[in-house]
Design an enzyme around this catalytic site. Structure first.
Site, PDB file in Angstrom:
ATOM      1  N   PRO A 243       0.794  -1.241   0.000  1.00  0.00           N
ATOM      2  CG  PRO A 243       0.069  -0.911   2.206  1.00  0.00           C
ATOM      3  CD  PRO A 243       0.793  -1.893   1.319  1.00  0.00           C
ATOM      4  CB  CYS A 244       3.145   2.792  -2.446  1.00  0.00           C
ATOM      5  SG  CYS A 244       2.313   2.386  -3.985  1.00  0.00           S
TER       6      CYS A 244
END
Length: 279
Positions: A243-244
């Site tokens: 989850p950047c």
């Protein structure tokens, strides 16, 4: 235009015009639907109403979200305890390419890929027998470019299209994300030791919360490496699962996103909406 494409277009419109507070009629007209039909379609595919999506988009500014979120360092200390942090830690299992796999460069490895519609846009997904090795949004990075990147990472592998196989994986993955279920879902990626450390740290940020680049750097024991952390996040090969999109600048600004800032905001709000529906 498919239903998925209309919802993606509508969410992008809401993100880009949030300060103008567009009405239901305006957004519906943008995707060439009546207000009544659009409202029903949006609720079905996005899991919330257009009005609620806009409310969260307007109220949950980056700085406020960052202030309200748990410190990433505190989150990392909670891993292993009961509760939501443990659930999220077990949702995605990251497996790095082994030294032997690196040496063989994917020899005798079969990688299957496909392109599928989602409420956030068309997604490219590629899988190995050990998990998802690449995922990204086709509307921002075209298919040929993604396939080139895949071939460079695994140059001696057999890469073939199999929408049926990747479709099952994507449906399972999105379903677990939306219901906040454990799994886990496995990802199989190649990266430097530093990149792998950063990507593992991202997995410790709970859904709906945010951390700054500096917090991620501190969490991996390199507090002065915020810029290097940003580069590692930019190299993330698996959108959503790693989850950047949960990392922003300390000031509250969105920072970068390899699939565009509009998409980053869409993903953040979509994720928070599904947490509300679960609660």
């Amino acid at each position: 235009m498919s239903d998925y494409q209309r919802i993606e277009k509508a969410m992008a419109y809401l993100v880009e015009h949030a300060t103008k507070q567009p009405s239901l009629d305006e957004v519906a007209a943008h995707v060439h639907l009546s207000a009544f039909h659009f409202q029903r379609l949006f609720c079905r595919w996005a899991g919330t109403t257009p009005k609620r999506f806009l409310q969260v988009l307007t109220l949950e500014r980056g700085k406020q979200l960052l202030d309200d979120s748990h410190s990433l360092l505190n989150v990392s200390h909670q891993i292993g305890l009961s509760g939501s942090s443990r659930l999220h830690d077990h949702f995605v299992q990251l497996e790095a390419m082994t030294p032997g796999e690196y040496q063989q460069q994917g020899k005798q490895l079969i990688i299957e890929y496909g392109v599928h519609a989602t409420p956030l846009g068309e997604m490219f997904i590629a899988i190995t027998p050990r998990g998802i090795c690449r995922a990204g949004f086709v509307d921002f990075t075209d298919l040929d470019e993604m396939l080139d990147e895949l071939r460079k990472t695994w140059p001696l592998s057999l890469i073939r299209q199999n929408n049926q196989s990747t479709g099952r994986v994507l449906t399972d993955w999105l379903g677990k994300m939306q219901r906040s279920e454990s799994g886990p879902v496995s990802v199989h990626v190649r990266g430097t030791n530093f990149q792998i450390a950063v990507w593992r740290a991202l997995l410790k940020i709970p859904p709906g919360e945010l951390a700054s680049y500096a917090e991620v750097a501190a969490a991996i024991g390199s507090p002065k490496a915020a810029r290097a952390v940003g580069n590692a996040i930019g190299a993330n090969p698996v959108a959503l699962l790693i989850p950047c999109h949960r990392v922003i600048q300390q000031s509250g600004a969105l920072g970068g996103y390899r699939w565009g800032l509009t998409k980053k905001r869409m993903v953040q709000i979509w994720e928070r909406m599904h947490l509300e529906s679960i609660d």
